[in-house]
Design an enzyme around this catalytic site. Structure first.
Site, PDB file in Angstrom:
ATOM      1  N   GLY A   1       0.829  -1.203   0.000  1.00 50.89           N
ATOM      2  CA  GLY A   1       0.000   0.000   0.000  1.00 50.89           C
ATOM      3  C   GLY A   1       0.857   1.244   0.000  1.00 50.89           C
ATOM      4  O   GLY A   1       2.001   1.241   0.453  1.00 50.89           O
TER       5      GLY A   1
ATOM      6  N   GLY B   1       0.349   5.736   0.165  1.00 56.15           N
ATOM      7  CA  GLY B   1      -0.575   6.859   0.283  1.00 56.15           C
ATOM      8  C   GLY B   1       0.131   8.041   0.908  1.00 56.15           C
ATOM      9  O   GLY B   1       1.359   8.052   1.016  1.00 56.15           O
ATOM     10  N   LYS B   2      -0.671   9.031   1.308  1.00 54.17           N
ATOM     11  CA  LYS B   2      -0.125  10.215   1.961  1.00 54.17           C
ATOM     12  C   LYS B   2       0.639   9.815   3.214  1.00 54.17           C
ATOM     13  O   LYS B   2       1.587  10.470   3.627  1.00 54.17           O
ATOM     14  CB  LYS B   2      -1.257  11.173   2.361  1.00 54.17           C
ATOM     15  CG  LYS B   2      -1.785  12.004   1.221  1.00 54.17           C
ATOM     16  CD  LYS B   2      -2.550  13.237   1.740  1.00 54.17           C
ATOM     17  CE  LYS B   2      -3.429  13.819   0.676  1.00 54.17           C
ATOM     18  NZ  LYS B   2      -4.684  13.053   0.464  1.00 54.17           N
ATOM     19  N   PHE B   3       0.193   8.707   3.821  1.00 50.67           N
ATOM     20  CA  PHE B   3       0.766   8.242   5.085  1.00 50.67           C
ATOM     21  C   PHE B   3       2.143   7.611   4.942  1.00 50.67           C
ATOM     22  O   PHE B   3       2.825   7.353   5.915  1.00 50.67           O
ATOM     23  CB  PHE B   3      -0.189   7.247   5.761  1.00 50.67           C
ATOM     24  CG  PHE B   3      -0.596   6.109   4.850  1.00 50.67           C
ATOM     25  CD1 PHE B   3       0.285   5.078   4.573  1.00 50.67           C
ATOM     26  CD2 PHE B   3      -1.854   6.087   4.282  1.00 50.67           C
ATOM     27  CE1 PHE B   3      -0.089   4.037   3.734  1.00 50.67           C
ATOM     28  CE2 PHE B   3      -2.241   5.035   3.440  1.00 50.67           C
ATOM     29  CZ  PHE B   3      -1.357   4.010   3.164  1.00 50.67           C
ATOM     30  N   GLY B   4       2.573   7.320   3.712  1.00 52.30           N
ATOM     31  CA  GLY B   4       3.850   6.645   3.501  1.00 52.30           C
ATOM     32  C   GLY B   4       3.652   5.392   2.676  1.00 52.30           C
ATOM     33  O   GLY B   4       2.672   5.287   1.944  1.00 52.30           O
TER      34      GLY B   4
ATOM     35  N   VAL C   1       3.632   1.069   2.660  1.00 46.27           N
ATOM     36  CA  VAL C   1       3.512  -0.118   3.510  1.00 46.27           C
ATOM     37  C   VAL C   1       4.008  -1.338   2.729  1.00 46.27           C
ATOM     38  O   VAL C   1       3.624  -1.543   1.577  1.00 46.27           O
ATOM     39  CB  VAL C   1       2.044  -0.341   3.953  1.00 46.27           C
ATOM     40  CG1 VAL C   1       1.932  -1.561   4.858  1.00 46.27           C
ATOM     41  CG2 VAL C   1       1.493   0.898   4.668  1.00 46.27           C
TER      42      VAL C   1
ATOM     43  N   LYS D   1       5.240   0.012   7.837  1.00 48.16           N
ATOM     44  CA  LYS D   1       4.901   1.304   7.252  1.00 48.16           C
ATOM     45  C   LYS D   1       6.075   2.255   7.436  1.00 48.16           C
ATOM     46  O   LYS D   1       6.506   2.508   8.556  1.00 48.16           O
ATOM     47  CB  LYS D   1       3.656   1.885   7.924  1.00 48.16           C
ATOM     48  CG  LYS D   1       3.247   3.231   7.330  1.00 48.16           C
ATOM     49  CD  LYS D   1       2.016   3.820   7.974  1.00 48.16           C
ATOM     50  CE  LYS D   1       2.366   4.656   9.192  1.00 48.16           C
ATOM     51  NZ  LYS D   1       1.342   5.686   9.486  1.00 48.16           N
TER      52      LYS D   1
ATOM     53  N   ASP E   1     -10.238  10.244  10.784  1.00 47.39           N
ATOM     54  CA  ASP E   1     -10.073   9.975   9.354  1.00 47.39           C
ATOM     55  C   ASP E   1     -10.835   8.709   8.972  1.00 47.39           C
ATOM     56  O   ASP E   1     -10.344   7.881   8.209  1.00 47.39           O
ATOM     57  CB  ASP E   1      -8.581   9.863   9.012  1.00 47.39           C
ATOM     58  CG  ASP E   1      -8.296  10.109   7.526  1.00 47.39           C
ATOM     59  OD1 ASP E   1      -9.178  10.671   6.822  1.00 47.39           O
ATOM     60  OD2 ASP E   1      -7.205   9.728   7.072  1.00 47.39           O
TER      61      ASP E   1
HETATM   62  C1  PIT Z   1      -2.298  -2.937   4.373  1.00 46.47           C
HETATM   63  C2  PIT Z   1      -1.946  -4.105   5.034  1.00 46.47           C
HETATM   64  C3  PIT Z   1      -1.519  -4.018   6.342  1.00 46.47           C
HETATM   65  C4  PIT Z   1      -1.438  -2.820   6.977  1.00 46.47           C
HETATM   66  C5  PIT Z   1      -1.781  -1.679   6.311  1.00 46.47           C
HETATM   67  C6  PIT Z   1      -2.207  -1.726   5.005  1.00 46.47           C
HETATM   68  C7  PIT Z   1      -1.656  -0.485   7.083  1.00 46.47           C
HETATM   69  C8  PIT Z   1      -1.887   0.704   6.698  1.00 46.47           C
HETATM   70  C9  PIT Z   1      -1.731   1.853   7.551  1.00 46.47           C
HETATM   71  C10 PIT Z   1      -1.646   1.755   8.926  1.00 46.47           C
HETATM   72  C11 PIT Z   1      -1.493   2.879   9.674  1.00 46.47           C
HETATM   73  C12 PIT Z   1      -1.416   4.121   9.030  1.00 46.47           C
HETATM   74  C13 PIT Z   1      -1.502   4.200   7.673  1.00 46.47           C
HETATM   75  C14 PIT Z   1      -1.674   3.066   6.944  1.00 46.47           C
HETATM   76  O1  PIT Z   1      -1.260   5.245   9.776  1.00 46.47           O
HETATM   77  O2  PIT Z   1      -1.201  -5.143   7.008  1.00 46.47           O
HETATM   78  O3  PIT Z   1      -2.738  -3.050   3.086  1.00 46.47           O
HETATM   79  O4  PIT Z   1      -1.394   2.861  11.009  1.00 46.47           O
END
Ligand code: PIT
Length: 333
Positions: free
Chosen positions: A41, A43-46, A48, A63, A155
């Protein structure tokens, strides 16, 4: 004979690891302890990645967040502090944390089922009002726990609801990157969120509270049942204008087959006055979640929900290209 527990249509699964006390490790390379695998994954969050703990072989998610500024670092530290408290089966669990100055890494529970909305539009998934209620109940259980710890998620949106596995019906709430500790005595205001899902008090920059998350839960439920987004305008400004006046209806034919209990559930969440909204605990007592209409006959049309999900995929791809172009311009490519 296997007895089916009517109160537990989800089936609790053993967590992949017991709850842990996590301490953020400074200037230690996470790659000493974990093997990184594929990206899961972005996104804006970084970004993963799937990863494996070398010592145990345990599958996890890592992440990574770039933290060039002190402020970025403080944000991730806050997320870690909040996640430490949020030990609950409906919430993604923190396993480990690293701080290398320029990047920080959160090692999280591995969730392999993908986004809830992607799952339900799959041709082999039978979407009924009961199925929606089973998902909404779990979302409300997760939010109830978060609120009991005096934390706001801030969010809540479909992207942040993942299915634990490809085939089961268990979901987890992810992304506590915008979450805040909440002191009802103090005035808390925020300037973020996704227009489609934010409450009127966010748009108006008024005091926020537990009801702020519950509004978003109402919007998620509306979209899940109908494939329509209640406040969506042509632009973000138009969307926010619709939100501030809490202007929505159930007039579309998509609601013809939806029960009055389901509509009542949404109506008790999409209330302009946040103090009049159902709390997470109250939502769990609502008929829609306690006694959802019998399963079977009524299968919801997924045509609109499919269109909604596909539109989002496009928007995400376009945003990615725009971000890359800007990066290229910055690097003078
Ligand atoms: C996935 C699979 C997984 C974990 C994630 C995504 C996590 C995403 C995530 C978690 C956070 C955050 C931003 C994104 O702040 O095992 O597809 O705590």
């Amino acid at each position: 004979m296997i007895k089916v527990d009517e109160t537990d249509p989800v089936g609790e699964l053993e967590p992949s690891f017991p709850y842990r006390e996590v301490i953020c490790r400074r200037n230690v390379d996470m790659k000493e302890f974990y093997d990184l695998e594929t990206e899961v994954g972005r996104g804006k969050f970084g970004t993963v990645y799937k990863c494996k703990e070398k010592a145990t072989g345990l599958g996890l998610a890592a992440k990574f967040v770039l933290t060039p500024r002190k402020e970025d670092r403080r944000n991730v530290e806050r997320e870690v502090d909040i996640m430490k408290v949020l030990q609950h089966p409906r919430l993604i669990q923190l396993y480990d944390a690293f701080d290398n100055g320029k990047t920080m890494c959160l090692v999280l529970e591995l969730i392999t089922g993908g986004e809830l909305f992607e799952r339900v539009i799959d041709d082999d998934f039978v979407l009924t009002e009961k199925a929606c209620a089973v998902f909404m109940r779990q979302i409300c259980e997760g939010v109830e726990f978060v609120h009991k710890q005096n934390i706001l998620h801030l969010d809540m949106k479909p992207e942040n609801i993942l299915c634990l596995t490809r085939t089961g019906n268990r979901i987890k709430i992810i992304d506590f990157g915008l979450a805040r500790k909440f002191d009802p005595e103090k005035k808390l205001q925020v300037l973020f969120g996704t227009p489609e899902f934010v409450a009127p008090e966010v748009v108006n920059f008024d005091k926020i509270g537990f009801g702020t998350d519950m509004w978003s839960v109402g919007v998620i439920c509306y979209v899940l049942l109908s494939g329509l987004s209640p406040f969506m305008g042509e632009t973000d400004i138009e969307t926010m204008a619709n939100v501030t006046i809490a202007n929505y209806d159930f007039d579309d034919e998509a609601f013809n087959e939806i029960s009055s209990e389901a509509k009542d559930f949404i109506q008790k969440l999409l209330v302009k006055d946040q103090s009049a909204r159902m709390t997470a605990a109250e939502s769990l007592e609502h008929t829609f979640l306690r006694h959802p209409v019998a399963d079977g006959a009524l299968q919801l049309s997924k045509r609109k929900l499919k269109r909604y999900v596909i539109k989002k995929r496009w928007a995400k791809a376009v945003n990615m290209i725009v971000a890359l172009q800007r990066m290229g311009a910055k690097l003078d490519l």
